[in-house]
Structure formats: C-alpha cells, structure tokens
Design an enzyme around this catalytic site. Structure first.
Site, PDB file in Angstrom:
ATOM      1  N   HIS A 152     -11.022  -3.806  10.765  1.00 55.93           N
ATOM      2  CA  HIS A 152     -11.721  -3.854   9.479  1.00 55.93           C
ATOM      3  C   HIS A 152     -12.934  -2.928   9.444  1.00 55.93           C
ATOM      4  O   HIS A 152     -13.797  -3.072   8.576  1.00 55.93           O
ATOM      5  CB  HIS A 152     -12.166  -5.293   9.151  1.00 55.93           C
ATOM      6  CG  HIS A 152     -11.080  -6.130   8.548  1.00 55.93           C
ATOM      7  ND1 HIS A 152      -9.891  -6.372   9.184  1.00 55.93           N
ATOM      8  CD2 HIS A 152     -10.990  -6.763   7.351  1.00 55.93           C
ATOM      9  CE1 HIS A 152      -9.120  -7.142   8.403  1.00 55.93           C
ATOM     10  NE2 HIS A 152      -9.762  -7.383   7.296  1.00 55.93           N
TER      11      HIS A 152
ATOM     12  N   GLU B 175       0.805  -1.215   0.000  1.00 49.66           N
ATOM     13  CA  GLU B 175       0.000   0.000   0.000  1.00 49.66           C
ATOM     14  C   GLU B 175       0.841   1.270   0.000  1.00 49.66           C
ATOM     15  O   GLU B 175       0.546   2.226  -0.729  1.00 49.66           O
ATOM     16  CB  GLU B 175      -0.950   0.001   1.208  1.00 49.66           C
ATOM     17  CG  GLU B 175      -2.080  -1.022   1.127  1.00 49.66           C
ATOM     18  CD  GLU B 175      -1.677  -2.441   1.515  1.00 49.66           C
ATOM     19  OE1 GLU B 175      -0.505  -2.652   1.904  1.00 49.66           O
ATOM     20  OE2 GLU B 175      -2.530  -3.344   1.423  1.00 49.66           O
TER      21      GLU B 175
HETATM   22  C1  LIG Z   1      -2.332  -4.289   4.638  1.00 47.76           C
HETATM   23  C2  LIG Z   1      -3.415  -5.152   4.119  1.00 47.76           C
HETATM   24  N1  LIG Z   1      -3.702  -5.111   2.813  1.00 47.76           N
HETATM   25  C3  LIG Z   1      -4.681  -5.887   2.306  1.00 47.76           C
HETATM   26  C4  LIG Z   1      -5.398  -6.713   3.127  1.00 47.76           C
HETATM   27  C5  LIG Z   1      -6.498  -7.590   2.564  1.00 47.76           C
HETATM   28  N2  LIG Z   1      -6.108  -8.990   2.660  1.00 47.76           N
HETATM   29  C6  LIG Z   1      -6.540  -9.790   3.640  1.00 47.76           C
HETATM   30  S1  LIG Z   1      -5.916 -11.305   3.551  1.00 47.76           S
HETATM   31  C7  LIG Z   1      -5.079 -10.941   2.148  1.00 47.76           C
HETATM   32  C8  LIG Z   1      -4.282 -11.975   1.428  1.00 47.76           C
HETATM   33  C9  LIG Z   1      -2.905 -12.048   1.827  1.00 47.76           C
HETATM   34  O1  LIG Z   1      -2.310 -13.087   1.124  1.00 47.76           O
HETATM   35  P1  LIG Z   1      -1.221 -13.986   1.820  1.00 47.76           P
HETATM   36  O2  LIG Z   1      -0.327 -13.134   2.639  1.00 47.76           O
HETATM   37  O3  LIG Z   1      -0.590 -14.778   0.743  1.00 47.76           O
HETATM   38  O4  LIG Z   1      -2.039 -14.919   2.814  1.00 47.76           O
HETATM   39  P2  LIG Z   1      -3.124 -16.051   2.481  1.00 47.76           P
HETATM   40  O5  LIG Z   1      -4.463 -15.412   2.545  1.00 47.76           O
HETATM   41  O6  LIG Z   1      -2.828 -16.626   1.149  1.00 47.76           O
HETATM   42  O7  LIG Z   1      -2.986 -17.037   3.581  1.00 47.76           O
HETATM   43  C10 LIG Z   1      -5.285  -9.623   1.785  1.00 47.76           C
HETATM   44  C11 LIG Z   1      -4.693  -8.972   0.614  1.00 47.76           C
HETATM   45  C12 LIG Z   1      -5.087  -6.708   4.496  1.00 47.76           C
HETATM   46  N3  LIG Z   1      -5.743  -7.478   5.375  1.00 47.76           N
HETATM   47  N4  LIG Z   1      -4.086  -5.934   4.969  1.00 47.76           N
END
Ligand SMILES: Cc1ncc(C[n+]2csc(CCOP(=O)(O)OP(=O)(O)O)c2C)c(N)n1
Ligand SMILES: [Mg+2]
Lengths: 322, 352
Positions: free
Chosen positions: B130, B61
């Site tokens: 959230h 971000e």
């Molecule tokens: C700073 C931030 N940006 C975006 C999000 C939205 N978000 C929640 S879970 C997620 C996926 C993250 O992917 P990863 O780290 O690969 O974990 P996975 O869900 O695959 O276990 C995102 C983008 C967030 N929670 N926090």
C-alpha cells in the site's frame, strides 16, 4: 450434527467476535497502527470452514482475514502482536493486520490486493494433485474479488484440472462503500458464475451457522474424495466500517435500517440461542466459555503490547532467502 | 486571482474545470462517488456532471484501463483514479502493451489521451502493498508521460495539462500531500508537462527532487541555510519528459548534485538524474554526484522499521554534510518532530 461440533462452532465464533470487538474497543489507543479490517458480523464462515478443514489443509485469505486465520487455528497472540506491528508478530511486524500467516495451522497467508490469493489457492491445489495427497486448498474472498480477471482465470483452471480447491466467497454486498448493484449487473448470482465455469457451486445464508457448517462439511467431503473443486457463496454482512474500528452507517453509503436488520440476525446470538434451546449447552456453560475466551484475549493483548518492536537491522533481513 | 486551498481541493477544481471545458472528459474509479470522494478529490463531480460522465467501477483494474483506452480511441478523454498505486499494478498489461505504444505501433494514427491518477500511501502500517513508489517503473516504459506534482498549484495545473495531453499520462500523487495548502489560481491554468520548477536558488549544491521529497528538502534547506550552506532546489514536477536543461544549468552553476527520490534507489529516477548529469556535466562537477532514495527492500509495516526505511529532512542535511565534508546539526529538525513518524502530523487520523 453432533452437539460437540455445534458447540465448537459456537466457541470459535464467539472467540472471533470477542477478538474483533476488543480490537475495535482498543483501536483508539492508537497502538495498532495499521489498516485493520474487522469481520464482526461475518464470523460464521471463517469459523465453520476452519473447523471442517484439517490443520494440514491450506487456507488463504484477504485484507479481512482475522476470522479466517483464527478459525483455521492461527495463533491469537502472534496475530495480535502482528497488528501491534511487533517483532513477535506472525509476520515479524513486516506485514500488519492485512498480512497474516500461520504455517503450522495451514494458514498460508492473507494479502491486501483484491483477488491476489485466488490463483495461489489454485496453485496450492495443483501442488496437492502433483504430490498425490488428500489435502484441500481453500481460499476466502469477497464479492469484490469476483470482478477481477484473475478470478475467472483461476476458477477456470481449477475446473480444467479438477483440482482439490474450495472457493469460499463471503458476499457482504459491499466493496468498501460501493454496493454490489453499482458494480455487477442486476440479477447476477456469484455462485452461478462459478457454475458456468464448470465448478460445482452452491450458496447459502452466511448467518445461519449450522446450515453453513453442513454445507461446508458436504463440500469438503466431496473434494476430499476426488470430486474436484467446489464453490460456496455465503451471504453475510460486515457490521463496522470497511477499515477501522467505527460504525459508519451515518455517512451515507448504506442505511442504519439495513444494518439493524442484519444485526437482528446476529449469527453468534443465533447459534447460542439454538444450542441453549435444544439443551446442547447451559447458560452457565456459555458464560464460562465467554470467560475463558476473554482471559485468553486479555493475555494475548498483554503479550502483544509487551513485545518489542522489530530491531532496525530487520529492515534489510529477509529480502531474499539466504 | 489566486487563493489558498489544499492540494486535494486543487485536484477537485481541475476536474471541474476540465469537465466544463470539454464534454469528452469523463472520470471513473473505485469509490469516485462515495462519501469520501477519493480523499476529497472527486467530491461533487457526479452531482454536477451526472453518472454518465462520473462513475464508480467494478474492482477490475486491468479491464477498466482497457475500457478507458478504447473510449479514448474514439475521442473520449478518460481520467481514471486509484486510491493506491499498488492496485493499478493489475493493469500493467493494458497500460504497457496498449496505451503506451498504440500511437507508435500503428504509425502515428490514433493516440491514447488517458490520465491515470495514482496515489502513493505512506505511514500507519501502509506496508508492502500500500505504499510502493514505482514512478521509475512507469518512467521506464517508452510512450508514457509521468507527472508527480508537489504543490497545490502544480497539482491543479498539471492535472489540467495531463487531461488535455493527447498521450497517456500517469499522474502520481503522494497521500501526504493532499492536505498541503498553497496559493492556487482560480482560472483553469495549465502547467506544461516537462518543465521543472526552481523552488529555491542557491550556490553550493543542486538538489533535484519531486513529490513529497521536495517537502522534506524544503525543511532541510532552512536548516542548511542557517549553517551557511546555500542549496538550489529543483522540483521536477514531470518525471517524463524530464526537464534536463534546467537540471544541467543548475548543476553547471553549483558544481554539485544531490538527487532525491521517494522510491527504491536501484534504477530509480534519482539514478537516471545522476547518470545523465555525470554524462553531460562531468566537466562542471566538483565531486561525484550523490543520491538519496529508499533502500532496496519492500516497505515494512512496523513503525520501528519505517523509521530506518524512509529518508527525512535530517537525512538530507546529513547527506549534504557528507558531500561538503562538514559536520552539520540536525537538532532543530529533530526538535520540530513532535509527532510519531508514521503520520504526516499530529492532526492526521486517516483515512489512509
Ligand atoms: C486490486 C485492488 N483494488 C482495489 C483495492 C482496494 N480495496 C481494498 S479492500 C476492497 C474491497 C473489496 O471488497 P470485497 O472483495 O467484497 O471484500 P470485503 O471488504 O467486503 O470483505 C477494495 C476495493 C485493493 N486492495 N486491491
Ligand atoms: Mg464485500
């Protein structure tokens, strides 16, 4: 590897699987009213790391933390009560599925902001170094988290100060619906990034439980004997949708074929088959293990369902430590 | 010509028209081209405008906000979006230290025409990280414009105006507004930033509101009217710049102010409204101005705590009753709520 450790790993993985699948099954009762990220298919890493770490080692995690929490020894009843948002939950109903904690088990907290706990693990590592104990600080994160600036800042500092930190990246190839190819340049290896920052880094097949256990044992032993931070990347796959109880291979961001190929490589079935084949367990023992786990899960769900919601006055409590 | 569409569709339409009008408009954000299309707001954009102008991004971000700022310094108009306001907090450095003051600190040369769409979550366990209502945080930073549309029409008009504004605009949507329907003009109408809307005219009291609180206020107004109380409802639309003339004129007419806010009360937008009205309209006030905002605690996840955390139309009616010294009935509002309080309606099953 002794059979004892392998059987324990199987039990832990099965337990995580059955908990997650029971949540999935019962989510449509609409009583678990919070965003819930299941780790079905990804049980190996949380179970193996949790088994190798000591209860006084620290662990931190992400939005997808049920397996990490349970593997580390977190209390099942209090986890489910938290997902039911009850006062008896591990965070008193204030956090929900994405904010789990069990201090007795050394599980220091999971949070929902991607990358948010990585520096905290390094800080816990710093505290261990300052106090001169032989504990380890471990953090679980996904392939998405390595895109945040805070990942680089934190890994660099751990390398600089040679802190006792175990970085564990579960690469499941997706961040929500976005495949890694749309987010990171072609040909990149996440573990190579960590190595470039000066942290000894390895990777492996996250769906090969016994190999994962070996790698974790080696890394933990090295950190514990003063070898500085270690970075482990394991490739694995989440079966269900990013958030929630359903399968979503039909909506278009990945294919049913890709999912089925990973499902073929079910780590729980694989370990079970391996242990049966070499006679480490019998079919009857596995069935008894499953029964015992299911009884524990049924009791924990009952506890969660029957627990009261937090009282209204709890709203204003705990904003500051009194 | 106008027709009835949802707030989410109105935002989608604004994107299409902005990108058609000006090839310098680009948009990116996590999941912008995924099957859900940021709650439907970005669906179809990549098919129409291509992946050079519409693209997903790494989970980065802060860096990507800086990338938007850099592109804007060379004539591009980036529109970023974040599925939760909370995720964008990682980018406060770029927003505050660069975007907000670039024009000022270099003596008025380049400016930063970026639009940042942020979505505030609510309900269904959208707890501490959230569902934060941090509009006051952004409004506190000199050099930022902050917009919070309530209706579908304003969502479209204000997004178009934000995109073509030459300054950084933080455009905040409430997740519980996306499914709201309303009349929206087909053409690419721009709603000027800094102009409030008088949603209802009234005599006894002025309510100043914005975003989802305006919906709660509308329900309250119906019930108040039946009990003989006539309220004027002003929907700010823009938090900054704030349309003070409209607010002051209304308070001068009614002599009473109740400022509503979706965020925590300390240093809130409502606090600023109360302060300025107190300073500028003191002579016209028949009693001390009041505000209704969230208590000064993080958002809890449990529905039992959210029930006492959020302010609803019942609370607005009671606040008005308190100001007028009258016992008012909220029975009708309570009867209308046949669904659990942690969803905007029975039909709602996410995504959240
Ligand atoms: C700073 C931030 N940006 C975006 C999000 C939205 N978000 C929640 S879970 C997620 C996926 C993250 O992917 P990863 O780290 O690969 O974990 P996975 O869900 O695959 O276990 C995102 C983008 C967030 N929670 N926090
Ligand atoms: Mg991932």
């Amino acid at each position: 590897m002794t059979d004892h450790r392998a059987v324990n790993l199987l039990r832990s993985m099965k337990r995580i699987r059955l908990v997650e699948e029971t949540i999935a099954e019962r989510y449509a009762e609409w009583k678990m009213r919070c965003p819930t990220h299941l780790c079905t298919g990804q049980e190996t890493v949380g179970a193996a790391v949790g088994q190798v770490l000591r209860p006084d080692d620290f662990a931190l995690s992400t939005h997808r933390s049920h397996g990490h929490y349970l593997g580390k020894g977190g209390d099942l009843k209090r986890m489910l009560a938290e997902i039911y948002l009850k006062g008896t939950g591990c965070s008193g109903g204030k956090g929900g599925s994405m904010h789990l904690i069990d201090r007795e088990a050394g599980f220091k907290g999971s949070t929902a902001i991607v990358g948010g706990t990585i520096p905290l693990a390094v800080g816990l590592g710093l505290s261990i170094a300052l106090k001169g104990s032989d504990q380890i600080s471990c953090v679980f994160f996904g392939d998405g988290a390595v895109e945040e600036g805070v990942f680089y800042e934190s890994v660099s500092f751990a390398a600089l100060k040679q802190l006792p930190v175990l970085f564990v990246c579960e690469n499941n190839f997706y961040s929500v619906y976005t495949p890694v190819a749309k987010r990171q340049p072609a040909g990149r290896a996440i573990h190579a990034l960590a190595a470039a920052m000066g942290v000894n880094a390895r990777h492996g097949d996250g769906n090969d439980p016994l190999a994962v256990l070996d790698q974790v044992e080696a890394a933990v032993a090295e950190i514990r004997s003063g070898g500085g931070p270690r970075f482990l990347e394991f490739e694995t796959y989440r079966w269900r949708e990013h958030c929630g109880p359903n399968y979503d291979n039909h909506i278009g961001y990945r294919t049913e074929a890709e999912f089925l190929a990973w499902k073929e490589r079910d780590p729980v079935l694989r370990l079970e088959a391996e242990l049966l084949a070499r006679g480490a367990v019998t079919g009857e023992q596995v069935a008894a293990m499953t029964d015992t786990i299911n009884e524990e899960i049924a009791a924990a769900f009952l506890f969660a369902e029957q627990s009261p919601f937090p009282a209204p006055e709890e709203l204003h409590a705990q904003v500051f430590k009194q | 010509m106008s027709r009835i569409i949802t707030y989410a569709k109105a935002i989608n339409e604004a994107y299409f028209q902005a990108m058609e009008q000006d090839p310098a408009v680009i948009c990116f954000g996590l999941g912008i081209d995924d099957p859900k299309g940021v709650f439907g707001t970005t669906l179809g954009l990549q098919d129409r405008f291509g992946s050079a102008r519409v693209f997903d991004m790494p989970t980065a971000e802060n860096g990507m906000t800086g990338v938007a700022i850099g592109a804007s310094l060379n004539g591009i108009r980036p529109v970023m979006c974040h599925q939760r306001l909370d995720f964008f907090l990682l980018a406060l450095d770029q927003l505050v230290n660069n975007a907000a003051k670039w024009h000022y600190m270099f003596g008025g040369q380049d400016s930063v025409p970026i639009t940042i769409r942020l979505i505030i979550g609510r309900g269904w366990g959208q707890g501490p990280t959230h569902s934060q209502n941090l509009q006051a945080l952004f409004a506190h930073i000199p050099g930022l414009k902050v917009v919070m549309p309530t209706t579908a029409e304003d969502a479209k008009g204000l997004l178009l105006a934000s995109i073509f504004d030459d300054n950084p605009v933080v455009f905040i949507e409430h997740r519980w507004l996306h499914n709201l329907e309303g009349h929206v003009p087909e053409e690419a109408c721009r709603t000027p930033l800094g102009k409030a809307a008088t949603v209802r005219e009234g005599r006894d009291l002025t309510m100043v509101s914005f975003s989802y609180m305006t919906i709660e206020a509308l329900h309250a107004l119906d019930v108040l009217e039946k009990q003989g109380i006539s309220c004027e409802l002003i929907d700010l639309r823009s938090i900054k710049p704030l349309d003070w003339p409209t607010v002051f004129a209304s308070v001068r007419k009614t002599g009473r102010l109740l400022a509503l806010d979706t965020g925590p009360e300390f240093c809130s937008v409502a606090a600023e409204v109360v302060a300025r009205v107190g300073m500028e309209c003191f002579d016209a006030l028949r009693q001390a101005p009041q505000r209704l905002a969230l208590p000064d605690v993080p958002t809890p996840s449990s529905p039992s705590l959210k029930k006492v955390f959020y302010q609803r139309s019942e609370d607005i009616v009671q606040a008005v009753g308190g100001m007028l010294g009258r016992e008012l009935s909220v029975a009708e509002l309570e009867q209308q709520r046949t669904w659990p309080l942690d969803v905007p309606g029975e039909w709602f099953r996410g995504p959240f």
